[in-house]
Structures are given as C-alpha cells and as structure tokens.
Design an enzyme around this catalytic site. Structure first.
Site, PDB file in Angstrom:
ATOM      1  N   ARG A 221       0.837  -1.196   0.000  1.00 34.47           N
ATOM      2  CA  ARG A 221       0.000   0.000   0.000  1.00 34.47           C
ATOM      3  C   ARG A 221       0.877   1.253   0.000  1.00 34.47           C
ATOM      4  NH1 ARG A 221      -5.033  -0.583  -1.210  1.00 34.47           N
ATOM      5  NH2 ARG A 221      -5.570   1.160   0.109  1.00 34.47           N
ATOM      6  N   CYS A 222       0.287   2.342  -0.433  1.00 32.18           N
ATOM      7  CA  CYS A 222       0.925   3.650  -0.449  1.00 32.18           C
ATOM      8  C   CYS A 222       1.487   3.954   0.946  1.00 32.18           C
ATOM      9  CB  CYS A 222      -0.118   4.697  -0.845  1.00 32.18           C
ATOM     10  SG  CYS A 222       0.483   6.379  -0.862  1.00 32.18           S
ATOM     11  N   PRO A 223       2.706   4.414   1.027  1.00 36.74           N
ATOM     12  CA  PRO A 223       3.624   4.894  -0.001  1.00 36.74           C
ATOM     13  C   PRO A 223       4.682   3.870  -0.415  1.00 36.74           C
ATOM     14  CG  PRO A 223       4.450   5.622   2.099  1.00 36.74           C
ATOM     15  CD  PRO A 223       3.181   4.811   2.377  1.00 36.74           C
TER      16      PRO A 223
END
Length: 83
Positions: free
Chosen positions: A13-15
């Site tokens: 998942r981001c980042p």
C-alpha cells in the site's frame, strides 16, 4: 532496447511502491528504465508524481487485471546520494 528493471510492489500500500522504486533508482544510472508492478491504485498517481518531482520521465502505464505496470526512465538526478 535497454534492460528494464522491475520493482514488484504488488500487495503493498501507499507509499511503499514509491519507496521501493526510489530505493532501486538510487542504484541505477541515468537513462535506466524501471517498471513498477503495483496493485494499489494510488500508485497510478504516486509514481508519475515522484518521477516528475525527481526529473524522470514516464515511459508507459498499463493495467492487467488489478496490476498496474508503470514504467519510468531515470533522469540525471538519480545517482545523487547523501554522504
């Protein structure tokens, strides 16, 4: 055609996709081509933004099912590392 390095960020998942991309880019010369594989839809926006801010160029973007393939050609700023 140059060799293309692949950063497999599927499931992250981001980042994290951009963090993995940036870490790999530090070890490559200007002109190198990197492809990020990501399942987080945010990568579709984050990778081009990272490339633009760092002086790199997006070379392509496509999606296969739920996997984004984002390809970047590294610019001259890649090899700068802090001491």
């Amino acid at each position: 055609m140059p060799d293309i390095d692949v950063v497999d960020a599927r499931g992250l998942r981001c980042p994290l996709p951009v963090i993995r991309l940036a870490a790999r880019a530090r070890d490559l010369p200007p002109g190198a081509v990197l492809t990020v594989l990501a399942t987080d839809p945010a990568a579709r926006h984050d990778v081009p933004a990272w490339a633009r801010m760092r002086g790199h160029a997006m070379q392509g973007e496509d999606v296969d099912g739920d996997v984004w393939r984002l390809t970047v050609r590294l610019g001259a700023t890649t090899t700068t590392r802090p001491p």
